[in-house]
Design a protein around this motif. Sequence first.
Motif, PDB file in Angstrom:
ATOM      1  N   LEU A 329       0.832  -1.206   0.000  1.00  0.00           N
ATOM      2  CA  LEU A 329       0.000   0.000   0.000  1.00  0.00           C
ATOM      3  C   LEU A 329       0.863   1.250   0.000  1.00  0.00           C
ATOM      4  O   LEU A 329       0.533   2.246  -0.651  1.00  0.00           O
ATOM      5  N   THR A 378      -8.980   7.989  -3.941  1.00  0.00           N
ATOM      6  CA  THR A 378      -9.116   6.543  -3.739  1.00  0.00           C
ATOM      7  C   THR A 378      -7.913   5.946  -3.028  1.00  0.00           C
ATOM      8  O   THR A 378      -8.068   5.039  -2.203  1.00  0.00           O
ATOM      9  N   VAL A 379      -6.706   6.442  -3.313  1.00  0.00           N
ATOM     10  CA  VAL A 379      -5.531   5.863  -2.654  1.00  0.00           C
ATOM     11  C   VAL A 379      -5.480   6.259  -1.183  1.00  0.00           C
ATOM     12  O   VAL A 379      -4.989   5.483  -0.342  1.00  0.00           O
ATOM     13  N   ASP A 381      -8.054   6.514   0.814  1.00  0.00           N
ATOM     14  CA  ASP A 381      -8.941   5.582   1.508  1.00  0.00           C
ATOM     15  C   ASP A 381      -8.334   4.182   1.588  1.00  0.00           C
ATOM     16  O   ASP A 381      -8.415   3.515   2.622  1.00  0.00           O
ATOM     17  N   ALA A 382      -7.722   3.732   0.503  1.00  0.00           N
ATOM     18  CA  ALA A 382      -7.100   2.406   0.517  1.00  0.00           C
ATOM     19  C   ALA A 382      -5.950   2.360   1.527  1.00  0.00           C
ATOM     20  O   ALA A 382      -5.805   1.389   2.284  1.00  0.00           O
ATOM     21  N   GLU A 385      -7.454   2.352   5.121  1.00  0.00           N
ATOM     22  CA  GLU A 385      -8.167   1.129   5.495  1.00  0.00           C
ATOM     23  C   GLU A 385      -7.238  -0.082   5.598  1.00  0.00           C
ATOM     24  O   GLU A 385      -7.332  -0.874   6.541  1.00  0.00           O
ATOM     25  N   LYS A 386      -6.342  -0.225   4.627  1.00  0.00           N
ATOM     26  CA  LYS A 386      -5.570  -1.463   4.504  1.00  0.00           C
ATOM     27  C   LYS A 386      -4.158  -1.370   5.070  1.00  0.00           C
ATOM     28  O   LYS A 386      -3.452  -2.368   5.117  1.00  0.00           O
ATOM     29  N   CYS A 387      -3.751  -0.176   5.479  1.00  0.00           N
ATOM     30  CA  CYS A 387      -2.401  -0.034   6.026  1.00  0.00           C
ATOM     31  C   CYS A 387      -2.405   0.709   7.354  1.00  0.00           C
ATOM     32  O   CYS A 387      -2.146   0.111   8.395  1.00  0.00           O
TER      33      CYS A 387
END
Length: 467
Positions: A329, A378-379, A381-382, A385-387
């Motif tokens: 990420l 979008t990045v 949020d990613a 959430e994921k990192c």
Amino acid sequence: MSEGFRIERDSMGEMQVPADALWGAQTQRAVLNFPISNLRFPRSFIKALGLIKKAAAEVNMELGELDERIGQAIVQACDEVIEGQLDRHFVLDIFQTGSGTSTNMNANEVIANRATQLLGGEIGSRLVHPNDHVNMGQSSNDVIPTAMHVAARVAIEQELIPALERLRDALQAKAADFDDVIKSGRTHLMDATPVRLGQEFGGYASQIAHGIKRVREASEDLAELALGGTAVGTGTNQLPEFAQRAIRRIAQYTGVPFREADNHFEAQGAKDAYVYASGALNTVAVSLMKIANDIRWMASGPTSGLAEIQLPAIQPGSSIMPGKVNPVLCEAVMMVAAQVMGNHVTVTIGGQHGNFELNTMMPVMAHNLLEAISITTTVCDAFREKCVAGIVANRQRCQELLERNPAIATALNKVIGYDKAAEIAKEAAATGKSVREVVKARGLLSDEQLDEILNVRDMTEPGIPGR
């Protein structure tokens, strides 16, 4: 007429157009003239065009300039554009006429032909005329810059800023969680005096908070719309009250404030507000690059790197090395940041080509800024959430590295002087001993004095250690 085609006409003559296409002759000419890339205007831009055309039709009816029956059909067709139902008919390449005239006419022709269908007429019959009716009171030269601003400002206000706020809050939460974790600071990638892991994450949160402020300021500049200037900024061929009324409707439709440009020559001849907005995004990209890079450095390892934090394991990291997990990420964030920075170069060059009364690089400027807004949104949020949300501090590792950090000798400056402290630091680094061990071996300070002076927690706050 060839099978599968119909004949449409414009001021240059006849053109064959696919039979089921809602676009007309001018769009078809541009299709043939610009087969350059597969890049198209994004949904946000097409929606903005639909909003502008709808507002224009409603105001022209209100002012008695547009027949009600035709106007209502145009409004209905515009609603279909706004909702994305006609997207397949917006077929033009980003690399086209620099004013975006081809895309404005694409919208005019699609809306006119769809409105003609709604009135029971045949496509191409011009029962609803793309120029006389759909483009009434407008020019490509004020519509395209207006669509650029509307699409970008709406995306910034409704998508980007909320995503940045969520990331800021996630980083601030980690700052609070990690406030008790004391670790080695680093400057020039070399050991420096202690910091708290929470302080580092608080710095990241502050970077994002400053980015939000900068983007908001840029968004406010985008609130000025060029609509009303028509061809060159004079407003010819338009009733004086048209633009103000149409812009009021655009603000109502979007829920975002807009206003007529203070100076239409500036609004059409220059795209400085767009360059400024892109610059704000560029600064956010620089912040994201720093944050993502720091986090992946701190997570490096697990045995040969810093390993001060652990990132969530979200996918295998290697096709050949079993068990390897990578900071994917962080890498995605860095690539997005690089893309945004590259986009800003294009927007900057585009802004330089405001020749006299019109900028002639608007399509590529619109594409690059809108892409930058979208991928940054979008990045963020990613990444959150994921990192960021799953980062865990390796407290033991932080303590181990801090214990061997020779820069702790900085706390001795006020007691034994810089030169003697430098000797201690160098001996600690050369022997692998701690600063405390070297000082004790030399008999320079008592245990009680060392406890006071080498209090690493105190070193993470303003003041003189030991006092």
